[in-house]
Design a protein around this motif. Structure first.
Motif, PDB file in Angstrom:
ATOM      1  N   ARG A  55       0.312  -1.312   0.484  1.00 32.84           N
ATOM      2  CA  ARG A  55       0.451   0.021   0.100  1.00 32.84           C
ATOM      3  C   ARG A  55       0.886   1.408   0.232  1.00 32.84           C
ATOM      4  N   ARG A  56       0.943   1.632  -1.750  1.00 39.35           N
ATOM      5  CA  ARG A  56       1.673   2.886  -1.459  1.00 39.35           C
ATOM      6  C   ARG A  56       1.309   4.157  -0.567  1.00 39.35           C
ATOM      7  N   ASP A  57       2.246   4.880   0.335  1.00 47.12           N
ATOM      8  CA  ASP A  57       1.396   5.971   1.735  1.00 47.12           C
ATOM      9  C   ASP A  57       1.213   5.308   2.668  1.00 47.12           C
ATOM     10  N   MET A  58       1.149   4.152   3.132  1.00 46.14           N
ATOM     11  CA  MET A  58       1.104   2.907   4.025  1.00 46.14           C
ATOM     12  C   MET A  58       2.129   4.389   5.437  1.00 46.14           C
ATOM     13  N   PRO A  59       1.420   4.740   6.543  1.00 42.60           N
ATOM     14  CA  PRO A  59       1.539   5.467   7.350  1.00 42.60           C
ATOM     15  C   PRO A  59       2.317   3.885   8.135  1.00 42.60           C
ATOM     16  N   LEU A  60       4.008   4.426   8.526  1.00 35.82           N
ATOM     17  CA  LEU A  60       5.054   3.812   9.301  1.00 35.82           C
ATOM     18  C   LEU A  60       5.810   3.904  10.794  1.00 35.82           C
ATOM     19  N   GLU A  61       6.375   3.370  11.439  1.00 37.38           N
ATOM     20  CA  GLU A  61       6.712   4.566  12.186  1.00 37.38           C
ATOM     21  C   GLU A  61       8.045   3.830  12.285  1.00 37.38           C
ATOM     22  N   VAL A  62       9.268   4.589  12.187  1.00 39.32           N
ATOM     23  CA  VAL A  62      10.762   4.270  12.294  1.00 39.32           C
ATOM     24  C   VAL A  62      10.791   3.936  13.043  1.00 39.32           C
ATOM     25  N   THR A  63      12.013   2.537  14.153  1.00 36.93           N
ATOM     26  CA  THR A  63      12.086   2.338  15.640  1.00 36.93           C
ATOM     27  C   THR A  63      13.955   2.233  16.017  1.00 36.93           C
ATOM     28  N   ALA A  64      14.044   1.966  14.393  1.00 37.97           N
ATOM     29  CA  ALA A  64      15.415   1.901  13.743  1.00 37.97           C
ATOM     30  C   ALA A  64      16.267   2.130  12.987  1.00 37.97           C
ATOM     31  N   GLU A  65      17.592   2.853  13.047  1.00 36.02           N
ATOM     32  CA  GLU A  65      18.121   2.891  11.646  1.00 36.02           C
ATOM     33  C   GLU A  65      20.150   2.336  12.068  1.00 36.02           C
ATOM     34  N   TYR A  66      19.713   0.943  10.633  1.00 39.88           N
ATOM     35  CA  TYR A  66      21.401   0.654  10.775  1.00 39.88           C
ATOM     36  C   TYR A  66      21.907   0.829   8.760  1.00 39.88           C
ATOM     37  N   GLY A  67      23.082   2.126   8.444  1.00 41.17           N
ATOM     38  CA  GLY A  67      23.479   2.006   7.445  1.00 41.17           C
ATOM     39  C   GLY A  67      21.939   2.639   6.568  1.00 41.17           C
ATOM     40  N   HIS A  68      21.691   2.357   5.559  1.00 41.95           N
ATOM     41  CA  HIS A  68      20.407   2.307   4.993  1.00 41.95           C
ATOM     42  C   HIS A  68      19.430   1.564   5.116  1.00 41.95           C
ATOM     43  N   TRP A  69      18.778   1.296   6.185  1.00 41.43           N
ATOM     44  CA  TRP A  69      17.797   0.213   6.129  1.00 41.43           C
ATOM     45  C   TRP A  69      17.445   0.853   7.370  1.00 41.43           C
ATOM     46  N   ARG A  70      15.990   0.733   7.934  1.00 42.62           N
ATOM     47  CA  ARG A  70      14.968   1.768   8.994  1.00 42.62           C
ATOM     48  C   ARG A  70      14.076   0.322   9.308  1.00 42.62           C
ATOM     49  N   ARG A  71      14.299   0.105  10.988  1.00 42.08           N
ATOM     50  CA  ARG A  71      13.106  -1.208  10.696  1.00 42.08           C
ATOM     51  C   ARG A  71      12.513  -0.187  10.924  1.00 42.08           C
ATOM     52  N   VAL A  72      10.853  -0.496  10.443  1.00 44.71           N
ATOM     53  CA  VAL A  72       9.576  -0.003  10.744  1.00 44.71           C
ATOM     54  C   VAL A  72       8.997  -1.233  11.405  1.00 44.71           C
TER      55      VAL A  72
END
Length: 171
Positions: A68-85
């Motif tokens: 689903r384009r535009d689906m809201p997500l919450e970023v909980t961590a970052e690692y390089g070019h990756w985001r844990r959502v």
């Protein structure tokens, strides 16, 4: 020296918060190691499809695909070019940053959510949004946020949507 410096900066931020200079929650908020943006924070899916992986690399297994384009997500961590959502249901994993957008959206959690012309219960209703609709997030006051969806724009009660922090204020 670096550990001492980090401790000093944290102590200074806390002292400033206690003295009334900034909000205590804001001073204590964690920052992403890669972007220096707040963690957690809300983003949206830029792509119409995005692989959700077990870990932050292409070698990690794909657990599922967001579709689903535009689906809201919450970023909980970052690692390089990756985001844990994580999504509204608490499910999550690692997504490549190129699939995410800073454009803010919310997921309507109340069926026939009324959009009012002003942020007041008695203001005229301009539209009603169905459960599960994704709306673009605009300005937010203490209890109300301005939403745009399906060509309609209006104000809705903040507690009826996912993708905005209950204490968040936006101009």
């Amino acid at each position: 020296m670096i550990g001492t410096m980090k401790g000093w900066v944290a102590a200074a931020a806390l002292a400033l918060a206690v003295s009334g200079g900034v909000d205590a929650a804001q001073a204590a908020q964690e920052r992403g190691a890669v972007t220096n943006l707040p963690i957690p924070r809300f983003v949206s899916m830029k792509a119409s499809e995005g692989n959700v992986r077990r870990g932050p690399s292409l070698t990690h297994r794909i657990d599922w695909v967001y579709k689903r384009r535009d689906m809201p997500l919450e970023v909980t961590a970052e690692y390089g070019h990756w985001r844990r959502v994580r999504d509204r249901d608490g499910a999550g994993g690692w997504v490549h940053y190129s699939l995410l957008s800073g454009v803010r959206t919310v997921l309507v959690e109340q069926d026939m959510l009324e959009l009012h012309s002003r942020p007041e219960d008695k203001a005229p209703v301009v539209a009603k949004l169905a459960l599960g609709v994704i709306a673009r997030l605009g300005e937010c006051e203490t209890d109300w946020c301005e939403l745009t969806a399906g060509g309609y724009s209006g104000w809705a009660v903040k507690r009826a949507m996912w993708g905005v922090d209950p204490a968040e204020l936006r101009e």
